[in-house]
Enzyme design. Structure first.
Site, mmCIF file in Angstrom:
data_model
loop_
_atom_site.group_PDB
_atom_site.id
_atom_site.type_symbol
_atom_site.label_atom_id
_atom_site.label_comp_id
_atom_site.label_asym_id
_atom_site.label_seq_id
_atom_site.Cartn_x
_atom_site.Cartn_y
_atom_site.Cartn_z
ATOM 1 N N LYS A 1 0.851 -1.193 0.000
ATOM 2 C CA LYS A 1 0.000 0.000 0.000
ATOM 3 C C LYS A 1 0.884 1.239 0.000
ATOM 4 C CE LYS A 1 -4.329 1.143 2.342
ATOM 5 N NZ LYS A 1 -5.071 0.970 3.611
HETATM 6 O O1 G3P Z 1 -9.212 2.050 4.310
HETATM 7 C C1 G3P Z 1 -9.128 3.388 4.688
HETATM 8 C C2 G3P Z 1 -9.651 3.565 6.044
HETATM 9 O O2 G3P Z 1 -8.886 2.864 6.982
HETATM 10 C C3 G3P Z 1 -9.896 4.940 6.471
HETATM 11 O O3 G3P Z 1 -11.066 4.844 7.178
HETATM 12 O O4 G3P Z 1 -12.756 5.508 8.764
HETATM 13 O O5 G3P Z 1 -10.362 6.238 9.093
HETATM 14 O O6 G3P Z 1 -11.758 7.229 7.280
HETATM 15 P P1 G3P Z 1 -11.499 6.024 8.142
#
Ligand code: G3P
Length: 217
Positions: free
Chosen positions: A87
């Site tokens: 990633k």
């Molecule tokens: O896959 C991306 C994710 O981990 C971000 O999620 O909820 O932190 O915006 P969030």
């Protein structure tokens, strides 16, 4: 549509895997820290533990932000297990690294994508997956789902093979809406997957079926 779970929590990964609908896992440094996984060796071991639970792709994020360092770290991650997808953040050296990894046959997930232009660049550089963060766009009053639709349109125009991995999924409607506009993959918490199960008419219907069965037996 592939279902990935966005967590480093092994119990939740196991639960999703046992449900039989899991296609992979995404992680990031914040998700690792949330599980108390710190230190390079522990983090690398944790990736292998995740790979041993799931059958599909496991995204492991580089910390480096300079081209040579991204390449070194990414190659080390890719060596860990054949399920690992490296990633890489959407930054200038990240784009260069995506192209490098693509040429070497190392699979990648371009993360922190918030615009169609960034997604176009990721596809040009040969990313395996592109991760637009739809929840974080919604958080700032911008239509995250519209971004998925825009990327779908652009990728289809040119038959780019990069898979659209809708990330930062917060709830079941995100999953359904992403499926409607043709995201290839969604990644969200366990509840965004198990929440799809729920309908009160299913519960009421099952209760009645079981009660009626008992009457006749
Ligand atoms: O896959 C991306 C994710 O981990 C971000 O999620 O909820 O932190 O915006 P969030």
């Amino acid at each position: 549509m592939k279902f990935f779970i966005d967590t480093a929590n092994l119990d939740q990964i196991r639960e999703a895997q046992e449900l039989g609908v899991l296609d992979g896992v995404t992680t990031n440094p914040s998700l690792m820290a949330k599980e108390g996984i710190t230190g390079r060796n522990n983090i690398l071991k944790h990736y292998v533990d995740i790979c041993n639970i799931v059958d599909g792709d496991v995204s492991a994020e580089v910390i480096a932000t300079e081209f040579n360092a991204i390449v070194k770290e990414g190659e080390e991650l890719a060596e860990l297990h054949d399920q690992i997808v490296v990633k890489v953040p959407m930054i200038k050296d990240g784009v260069k690294a995506l192209k490098y990894f693509s040429d070497k046959g190392i699979r990648t997930n371009c993360t922190l994508v918030f615009s169609a232009g960034q997604a176009l660049l990721a596809a040009k550089a040969g990313a395996t997956y592109v991760s637009p963060f739809i929840g974080r766009l919604d958080d700032i009053s911008t239509d995250g789902l519209n971004l998925i639709a825009e990327i779908r349109h652009i990728y289809d125009n040119y038959a780019f093979e990069t898979q659209i991995l809708a990330a930062s999924i917060r709830h079941t409607m995100h999953v359904i809406d992403c499926a409607k506009v043709g995201a290839d993959v969604m990644t969200g918490g366990l509840s965004s997957i198990t929440g799809l199960l729920k309908h009160p008419l299913t519960d009421i219907g099952l209760e009645k079926f079981l009660a009626d069965y008992k009457k006749g037996n």
